[in-house]
Design a protein around this motif. Structure first.
Motif, short mmCIF file in Angstrom:
data_model
loop_
_atom_site.label_atom_id
_atom_site.label_comp_id
_atom_site.label_asym_id
_atom_site.label_seq_id
_atom_site.Cartn_x
_atom_site.Cartn_y
_atom_site.Cartn_z
N ILE A 377 4.73 -3.94 -1.02
CA ILE A 377 4.61 -5.05 -0.07
C ILE A 377 3.44 -5.96 -0.43
CG2 ILE A 377 4.09 -5.61 2.34
CD1 ILE A 377 5.70 -3.12 3.12
N GLU A 378 2.35 -5.36 -0.88
CA GLU A 378 1.13 -6.14 -1.14
C GLU A 378 1.16 -6.84 -2.49
OE1 GLU A 378 -2.43 -7.85 -0.28
OE2 GLU A 378 -1.29 -6.56 1.07
N LYS A 379 1.71 -6.20 -3.51
CA LYS A 379 1.59 -6.72 -4.87
C LYS A 379 2.84 -7.43 -5.40
CE LYS A 379 -2.62 -5.39 -5.73
NZ LYS A 379 -3.68 -6.39 -6.02
N SER A 380 3.95 -7.30 -4.73
CA SER A 380 5.16 -7.98 -5.21
C SER A 380 5.04 -9.49 -5.01
CB SER A 380 6.39 -7.45 -4.47
OG SER A 380 6.59 -6.08 -4.73
N GLN A 381 5.73 -10.23 -5.83
CA GLN A 381 5.65 -11.69 -5.80
C GLN A 381 7.00 -12.32 -5.46
OE1 GLN A 381 4.08 -12.74 -9.62
NE2 GLN A 381 2.13 -11.70 -9.29
N VAL A 382 7.92 -11.56 -4.93
CA VAL A 382 9.25 -12.07 -4.60
C VAL A 382 9.57 -11.74 -3.15
CG1 VAL A 382 10.09 -11.89 -6.97
CG2 VAL A 382 10.33 -9.94 -5.43
N TRP A 383 10.54 -12.46 -2.61
CA TRP A 383 11.06 -12.20 -1.26
C TRP A 383 9.94 -12.08 -0.22
CZ3 TRP A 383 15.37 -8.05 -2.47
CH2 TRP A 383 16.45 -8.70 -3.07
N SER A 384 9.21 -13.17 -0.05
CA SER A 384 8.07 -13.17 0.87
C SER A 384 8.49 -12.79 2.29
CB SER A 384 7.40 -14.54 0.87
OG SER A 384 6.36 -14.59 1.83
N GLY A 385 9.63 -13.32 2.75
CA GLY A 385 10.09 -13.03 4.11
C GLY A 385 10.39 -11.56 4.32
N LEU A 386 11.03 -10.94 3.32
CA LEU A 386 11.36 -9.53 3.43
C LEU A 386 10.10 -8.68 3.39
CD1 LEU A 386 13.95 -7.91 3.76
CD2 LEU A 386 13.97 -7.53 1.28
N ARG A 387 9.12 -9.11 2.61
CA ARG A 387 7.85 -8.37 2.57
C ARG A 387 7.14 -8.44 3.91
NH1 ARG A 387 4.08 -10.37 -0.56
NH2 ARG A 387 5.16 -12.20 -1.35
N SER A 442 -2.46 4.89 7.78
CA SER A 442 -2.55 5.11 6.33
C SER A 442 -2.11 3.87 5.55
CB SER A 442 -1.67 6.30 5.93
OG SER A 442 -2.12 7.47 6.56
N PHE A 443 -1.09 3.17 6.06
CA PHE A 443 -0.62 1.94 5.42
C PHE A 443 -1.72 0.88 5.43
CE2 PHE A 443 1.25 -2.30 5.75
CZ PHE A 443 2.08 -2.31 4.63
N ILE A 444 -2.40 0.73 6.55
CA ILE A 444 -3.49 -0.24 6.64
C ILE A 444 -4.62 0.15 5.69
CG2 ILE A 444 -5.27 -1.18 8.17
CD1 ILE A 444 -3.22 -0.93 10.45
N THR A 445 -4.92 1.45 5.59
CA THR A 445 -5.94 1.92 4.66
C THR A 445 -5.56 1.57 3.22
OG1 THR A 445 -6.48 3.79 6.11
CG2 THR A 445 -7.16 3.97 3.81
N ALA A 446 -4.29 1.77 2.87
CA ALA A 446 -3.83 1.48 1.51
C ALA A 446 -3.88 -0.01 1.21
CB ALA A 446 -2.41 2.02 1.32
N THR A 447 -3.40 -0.84 2.14
CA THR A 447 -3.40 -2.29 1.89
C THR A 447 -4.82 -2.83 1.79
OG1 THR A 447 -3.19 -2.65 4.30
CG2 THR A 447 -1.18 -2.72 2.98
N THR A 448 -5.75 -2.28 2.59
CA THR A 448 -7.14 -2.69 2.50
C THR A 448 -7.71 -2.39 1.12
OG1 THR A 448 -7.45 -2.28 4.87
CG2 THR A 448 -9.43 -2.42 3.52
N ALA A 449 -7.40 -1.20 0.59
CA ALA A 449 -7.87 -0.83 -0.75
C ALA A 449 -7.23 -1.71 -1.82
CB ALA A 449 -7.57 0.64 -1.01
N LEU A 450 -5.96 -2.01 -1.67
CA LEU A 450 -5.26 -2.83 -2.66
C LEU A 450 -5.76 -4.27 -2.66
CD1 LEU A 450 -1.65 -1.45 -2.12
CD2 LEU A 450 -3.00 -1.22 -4.21
N LYS A 451 -6.16 -4.76 -1.50
CA LYS A 451 -6.67 -6.13 -1.43
C LYS A 451 -7.99 -6.29 -2.19
CE LYS A 451 -4.61 -7.33 3.06
NZ LYS A 451 -3.76 -8.44 2.61
#
Length: 569
Positions: A377-387, A442-451
């Motif tokens: 969800i964080e790193k893909s560059q396609v289908w912004s609406g679906l993400r 856990s998802f929020i923790t992961a996205t924070t680290a990926l950002k």
């Protein structure tokens, strides 16, 4: 041409992965929730009756009173817990008291225990034969008798339960401050109270609001504490349990479940709105907060932290003591007999081993799926609406009480028409419920680290034709390893202590430790229930200590970062 072909192939893979993540979240979050909501409009025979279940609920005083009781418990818990947590966080971040590390460790102890343990501890302290109630069995010249079994007991247990959550939120809010604002206030001659209201409070007000909503939601949806010390004082969570387990009235259980989710959902939405309004209180030009010497302030906060920590340790000590005392309060000699669960409702050590197995698999499977979903969800560059849809579905479990998830899974997976019907009644159903229940944090923790990962890694790799898979394994995973470890231990600890998400889903031949605690308490085997609680706490502390050790070793090996940058470049 080769790089262009790899880009096209990579985007195609991204589309498939995004679709897979969204479908998985739809099947495990949204569709079961829709199934639960629909059941509230049918009777036991499957006939559509519209709002009749709700009319029946609110026209039955014994049932409708539960909603008022739950609101009262939640509001009182929130006010007291947030106030205590604010003072505790302020003491550890804005004063010069000693022993901050020890106070911080004690404040987090309730996180390692099932909520039933807090109720059991209060029983041994303030129950009919409690230490405080009897003046330590007559050794003290005074006693303190309180009406524990009812709102007082539930509120005390819930305060202990939500206090660590509020403290963590407020401590983070207070950890960052621009000292230049305080210097300006000093220059203008502002008093201590004036500085608090015009500088300190505005900088932490969003943290206070978040803490209030978190505490309210946790207290509103908790099942463990009301089950142990609630007595005849009913709340929504125990009503769901009685309707489903006691009366086998699944549709009325779904109706109460909808009432249980509404305040939690409102709190979740408001918290999201408030979070968006937060602003950066610290900039590159800010000065770190400097603690001035003040003996009066430090003495007050030291005594306050000592009192709060002492009470938390007293609760833990009461449960540990009760687990070793042979016959409370008649034979106070020590023994290990309560740790032999073969002759009580706990049914031996099997439930504990079952919980360990479920928690380990949940930790591994939950971490892999959550981090993978966050990465897609964080790193893909396609289908912004679906993400964006995937992101919404990922944080939606944050608003779902565990009992609602469990009840929704009964309706959804127990349907023979469901292709995943075979999961129902198996260990995999418990694991799935735990993963979804604790997915959002856990998802929020992961996205924070990926950002925090510089996008130039992916850009450089793409321009040089290096596969995204290689970047993922050589750069992304090592950088995010501390967050991954944190996610795994979060899944493990919460899977060990949870009761609400699994109380409807366990099979008769596969009980969990938290379920056995409820069964033992119902059967009057309170001391063995205390012993099982102690074992859970010990295991969770070991897991937490192991995670801290792994994180420390990772920090020491941080030199890998420069090496990987050179390899990717």
């Amino acid at each position: 041409m080769k790089a262009s072909g790899m880009q096209q192939s990579g985007k195609s893979v991204q589309k498939w992965l995004i679709a897979l993540v969204v479908v998985a979240l739809l099947a495990t979050v949204l569709l079961p929730l829709i199934q639960l909501f629909s059941k509230a409009f049918y009777d036991r025979a499957g006939n559509f009756i519209g709002l009749n279940n709700f009319l029946t609920y609110f026209s039955t005083p014994a049932l409708s009173q539960s909603l008022t009781n739950t609101m009262y418990i939640s509001v009182m818990t929130t006010v007291v817990a947030v106030t205590l947590a604010f003072l505790f966080a302020y003491a550890l971040t804005r004063s010069g008291i000693r022993g901050k590390r020890a106070f911080r460790a004690v404040a987090l102890l309730p996180l390692f225990a099932p909520t039933m343990m807090h109720g059991i501890a209060l029983t041994y302290l303030f129950g009919n034969q409690g230490l405080v109630t009897t003046g330590i069995f007559g050794m003290l010249p005074f006693t303190w008798d309180i009406d524990l079994y009812g709102p007082v007991g539930i509120i005390l247990a819930e305060i202990v339960y939500v206090f660590p959550q509020a403290y963590l939120i407020l401590a983070v809010s207070m950890a960052f401050a621009d000292y230049q604002l305080y210097e300006a206030a000093d220059t203008l001659g502002a008093s201590h109270w004036r500085k608090f209201w015009i500088v300190t409070f505005p900088s932490v007000k969003y943290g206070i609001v978040s803490a209030c909503f978190v505490c309210f939601t946790l207290a509103f949806t908790d099942f463990g504490a009301p089950k142990v010390v609630g007595g005849q004082f009913s709340v929504l969570a125990t009503d769901v349990y009685k309707q489903v387990i006691g009366q086998q009235n699944m549709t009325m259980g779904a109706t109460v479940g909808m009432l249980l989710i509404l305040p939690a959902l409102i709190a979740f939405i408001v918290d999201r709105i408030v979070e968006r309004k937060q602003y950066a209180a610290v900039t590159a030009k800010s000065k770190p907060y400097r603690i001035k010497e003040n003996r009066t302030r430090d003495t007050f906060f030291f005594l306050f932290c000592l009192a709060v920590s002492g009470f938390l340790l007293l609760l833990i000590a009461a449960v540990v003591l009760a687990s070793f005392v042979k016959v409370w309060p008649y034979d106070l000699s020590f023994g290990w007999q309560h740790y032999d669960f073969s002759n009580v409702a706990g049914e031996g050590m099997g439930p504990l081993w079952n919980s360990i197995i479920v928690a380990l698999i949940t930790a591994v499977a939950g971490t892999v799926f959550t981090f993978g979903a966050a990465y897609v969800i964080e790193k893909s560059q396609v289908w912004s609406g679906l993400r964006q849809a995937g992101y919404f579905l990922s944080i939606l479990p944050l608003a779902l009480p565990g009992m609602v998830i469990g009840l929704a899974y009964i309706f959804f997976f127990n349907n023979p028409a469901n292709p995943f019907h075979g999961l129902y009644g198996t260990i995999w159903m418990l694991i799935l419920a735990n993963v979804i229940h604790f997915f959002a944090v856990s998802f929020i923790t992961a996205t924070t680290a990926l950002k925090k990962l510089d996008p130039e890694f992916e850009m450089a790799a793409e321009s040089m034709g290096i596969s995204q898979v290689k970047v993922f394994w050589r750069v992304t995973v090592p950088v995010c390893t501390p967050a991954i470890v944190e996610m795994a231990v979060y899944f493990f600890i919460n899977s060990m202590v949870t009761i609400s998400a699994v109380v409807f889903l366990y099979a008769a031949d596969f009980k969990l430790a938290s379920v056995s605690i409820v069964n033992m308490d119902d059967a009057g085997d309170v001391a063995p229930a205390a012993a099982m609680s102690v074992l859970i706490v010990v295991l969770n502390i070991i897991a937490r200590a192991g995670a801290e050790r792994i994180a420390a070793r990772i920090r020491k090996r941080s030199a890998w970062t420069n090496q990987e940058k050179e390899q990717v470049a």
